[in-house]
Design a protein around this motif. Structure first.
Motif, PDB file in Angstrom:
ATOM      1  N   ALA A  40     -10.723  -9.203  -7.977  1.00 53.59           N
ATOM      2  CA  ALA A  40     -10.872  -8.256  -6.874  1.00 53.59           C
ATOM      3  C   ALA A  40      -9.740  -8.408  -5.873  1.00 53.59           C
ATOM      4  N   VAL A  41      -9.088  -7.305  -5.553  1.00 50.49           N
ATOM      5  CA  VAL A  41      -7.994  -7.294  -4.584  1.00 50.49           C
ATOM      6  C   VAL A  41      -8.557  -7.445  -3.170  1.00 50.49           C
ATOM      7  N   THR A  42      -7.981  -8.331  -2.393  1.00 52.93           N
ATOM      8  CA  THR A  42      -8.428  -8.532  -1.012  1.00 52.93           C
ATOM      9  C   THR A  42      -7.432  -8.014   0.014  1.00 52.93           C
ATOM     10  N   GLU A  43      -6.266  -7.602  -0.451  1.00 56.03           N
ATOM     11  CA  GLU A  43      -5.286  -6.987   0.442  1.00 56.03           C
ATOM     12  C   GLU A  43      -4.380  -6.064  -0.363  1.00 56.03           C
ATOM     13  N   PHE A  44      -3.734  -5.154   0.364  1.00 52.50           N
ATOM     14  CA  PHE A  44      -2.839  -4.186  -0.258  1.00 52.50           C
ATOM     15  C   PHE A  44      -1.440  -4.332   0.325  1.00 52.50           C
ATOM     16  N   ILE A  45      -0.461  -3.933  -0.463  1.00 50.28           N
ATOM     17  CA  ILE A  45       0.932  -3.911  -0.008  1.00 50.28           C
ATOM     18  C   ILE A  45       1.349  -2.457   0.154  1.00 50.28           C
ATOM     19  N   LEU A  46       1.735  -2.083   1.366  1.00 51.01           N
ATOM     20  CA  LEU A  46       2.181  -0.716   1.643  1.00 51.01           C
ATOM     21  C   LEU A  46       3.686  -0.642   1.388  1.00 51.01           C
ATOM     22  N   LEU A  47       4.094   0.196   0.461  1.00 52.30           N
ATOM     23  CA  LEU A  47       5.513   0.272   0.084  1.00 52.30           C
ATOM     24  C   LEU A  47       6.358   0.963   1.144  1.00 52.30           C
ATOM     25  N   GLY A  48       5.734   1.787   1.988  1.00 51.05           N
ATOM     26  CA  GLY A  48       6.472   2.425   3.077  1.00 51.05           C
ATOM     27  C   GLY A  48       7.335   3.584   2.627  1.00 51.05           C
TER      28      GLY A  48
ATOM     29  N   PHE B  58       0.722   4.364   4.633  1.00 46.80           N
ATOM     30  CA  PHE B  58      -0.604   4.029   5.150  1.00 46.80           C
ATOM     31  C   PHE B  58      -1.615   4.137   4.015  1.00 46.80           C
ATOM     32  N   CYS B  59      -2.834   3.736   4.275  1.00 47.34           N
ATOM     33  CA  CYS B  59      -3.861   3.740   3.232  1.00 47.34           C
ATOM     34  C   CYS B  59      -4.435   5.136   3.050  1.00 47.34           C
ATOM     35  N   ASP B  60      -3.695   5.981   2.381  1.00 47.35           N
ATOM     36  CA  ASP B  60      -4.185   7.309   2.058  1.00 47.35           C
ATOM     37  C   ASP B  60      -5.105   7.201   0.841  1.00 47.35           C
ATOM     38  N   PHE B  61      -6.046   8.119   0.746  1.00 46.52           N
ATOM     39  CA  PHE B  61      -7.079   7.986  -0.282  1.00 46.52           C
ATOM     40  C   PHE B  61      -6.537   8.212  -1.692  1.00 46.52           C
ATOM     41  N   ALA B  62      -5.674   9.212  -1.859  1.00 47.85           N
ATOM     42  CA  ALA B  62      -5.171   9.548  -3.204  1.00 47.85           C
ATOM     43  C   ALA B  62      -4.451   8.380  -3.884  1.00 47.85           C
TER      44      ALA B  62
ATOM     45  N   PRO C 291       1.520   2.589  14.374  1.00 52.92           N
ATOM     46  CA  PRO C 291       1.865   1.191  14.672  1.00 52.92           C
ATOM     47  C   PRO C 291       2.075   0.353  13.414  1.00 52.92           C
ATOM     48  N   ASN C 292       1.197   0.519  12.430  1.00 54.00           N
ATOM     49  CA  ASN C 292       1.344  -0.236  11.194  1.00 54.00           C
ATOM     50  C   ASN C 292       2.583   0.189  10.435  1.00 54.00           C
ATOM     51  N   MET C 293       2.920   1.479  10.484  1.00 57.00           N
ATOM     52  CA  MET C 293       4.112   1.968   9.809  1.00 57.00           C
ATOM     53  C   MET C 293       5.372   1.388  10.451  1.00 57.00           C
ATOM     54  N   LEU C 294       5.369   1.272  11.777  1.00 57.99           N
ATOM     55  CA  LEU C 294       6.518   0.692  12.470  1.00 57.99           C
ATOM     56  C   LEU C 294       6.720  -0.770  12.081  1.00 57.99           C
ATOM     57  N   VAL C 295       5.609  -1.494  11.920  1.00 59.59           N
ATOM     58  CA  VAL C 295       5.694  -2.890  11.475  1.00 59.59           C
ATOM     59  C   VAL C 295       6.315  -2.962  10.090  1.00 59.59           C
ATOM     60  N   ASN C 296       5.999  -1.974   9.261  1.00 62.34           N
ATOM     61  CA  ASN C 296       6.500  -1.936   7.891  1.00 62.34           C
ATOM     62  C   ASN C 296       8.020  -1.907   7.839  1.00 62.34           C
ATOM     63  N   PHE C 297       8.635  -1.289   8.855  1.00 63.34           N
ATOM     64  CA  PHE C 297      10.096  -1.213   8.891  1.00 63.34           C
ATOM     65  C   PHE C 297      10.733  -2.555   9.240  1.00 63.34           C
ATOM     66  N   LEU C 298       9.956  -3.464   9.847  1.00 66.87           N
ATOM     67  CA  LEU C 298      10.513  -4.705  10.370  1.00 66.87           C
ATOM     68  C   LEU C 298      10.254  -5.915   9.483  1.00 66.87           C
ATOM     69  N   VAL C 299       9.405  -5.775   8.489  1.00 68.58           N
ATOM     70  CA  VAL C 299       9.076  -6.912   7.625  1.00 68.58           C
ATOM     71  C   VAL C 299       9.443  -6.587   6.184  1.00 68.58           C
TER      72      VAL C 299
END
Length: 297
Positions: free
Chosen positions: A11-19, A181-185, A82-90
């Motif tokens: 079971a996955v407990t976290e996701f990685i957003l590719l941005g 972001f965590c879009d449903f599709a 806010p989460n998307m902005l963090v994605n640019f910095l990490v």
């Protein structure tokens, strides 16, 4: 991949957003641009809310709806940006399973809420132009409160359908979400469980909501158009058109973007194009104009 062992599954407990991009230079540029757009969106909407609250001349249904639309824009943009902005910095932007659910639920709440409010504003314009003598009765504060009750309850039901569907999915890897972001599709594509029902329920909920609100807006403006065409005064026609222009612009931009992202055939555009359009749809939602730009009734 952070995971938990659950029987024969992982079971996955976290996701990685590719941005949006992996290019370091472009990430910095996009960070600055989107940050500026976000700050302008927040400050503009806050200014609108404050101005409407402190000015007694603006304590009318049209501005009442406008202030709630501004508040909704803030919530909609803040649920993702806010989460998307963090994605640019990490290097790797991870989001927890629960955090992903909350982000999905927030977007699924504030997005439909904008649909409801835009529909309520169309009804307000219809009453103001087609039944001006009955406006104070048909658009009393009690009626406005009822319209907002429907809007918030309907949006909550829609968000609940997305949240329940998300929690009914099982993720066993991979956990890379091809979005900012965590879009449903894209989440459904990662599920290793049966998605037939979880995918249909939120689609039916969101689709029904869009059909109902678009129908209300369309019918309202058909009646408005017929009323304007019957006017003999050029000044009256101009005033009627001016009170509807900004709202029609907001409706066109909002629903036009939704149609591009969710209605157009997937083969006609790429995932990257989808993400780019989503940025402007969710970060710089251009729905609210300052009250002084709105025509008086």
């Amino acid at each position: 991949m952070d995971s938990l062992v659950d029987g024969n599954h992982t079971a996955v407990t976290e996701f990685i957003l590719l941005g949006l991009t992996q290019d370091p230079t472009l990430r910095v540029t996009l960070f600055m641009v989107i940050l500026c757009i976000y700050l302008v969106t927040i400050s503009g909407n806050l200014s609108t809310i404050i101005l409407i609250r402190i000015s007694s001349q603006l304590h009318r249904p049209m501005y009442f709806f406008l202030s709630h639309l501004a508040l909704t824009d803030i919530g909609f943009s803040s649920s993702v940006t806010p989460n998307m902005l963090v994605n640019f910095l990490v290097e790797t932007n991870t989001i927890s399973y629960l955090g992903c659910a909350i982000q999905l639920g927030s977007a699924a709440f504030f997005g439909p809420l904008e649909c409801f409010i835009l529909a309520a504003m169309a009804h307000d314009r219809f009453v103001a132009i087609c039944n001006p003598l009955l406006y104070s009765t048909k658009m009393s504060m009690q009626v406005c409160d009822q319209l907002f009750s429907v809007a918030y309850v309907g949006s909550f039901v829609n968000a609940s359908s997305f949240m329940i569907s998300f929690f009914s999915l099982f993720f066993c890897g991979p956990n890379q979400v091809n979005h900012f972001f965590c879009d449903f599709a894209p989440l459904v594509e990662l599920s290793c469980s049966d998605v037939s029902i979880p995918a249909v329920v939120p689609s039916f909920s969101a689709g029904s909501l869009i059909v109902v609100t678009v129908t209300v807006i369309a019918i309202s403006y058909v009646y408005i158009l017929f009323t304007i065409l019957k006017m003999h005064s050029t000044e009256g026609c101009h005033k009627a058109f001016s009170t509807c222009t900004s709202h029609l612009t907001a409706v066109t931009l909002f629903y036009g973007t939704i149609a591009f992202i969710y209605v157009m055939p997937k083969s006609s555009y790429s995932t990257d194009q989808n993400k780019v359009v989503s940025v402007f749809y969710m970060v710089g939602d251009p729905h609210v104009e300052p009250p002084h730009l709105q025509s008086q009734e």
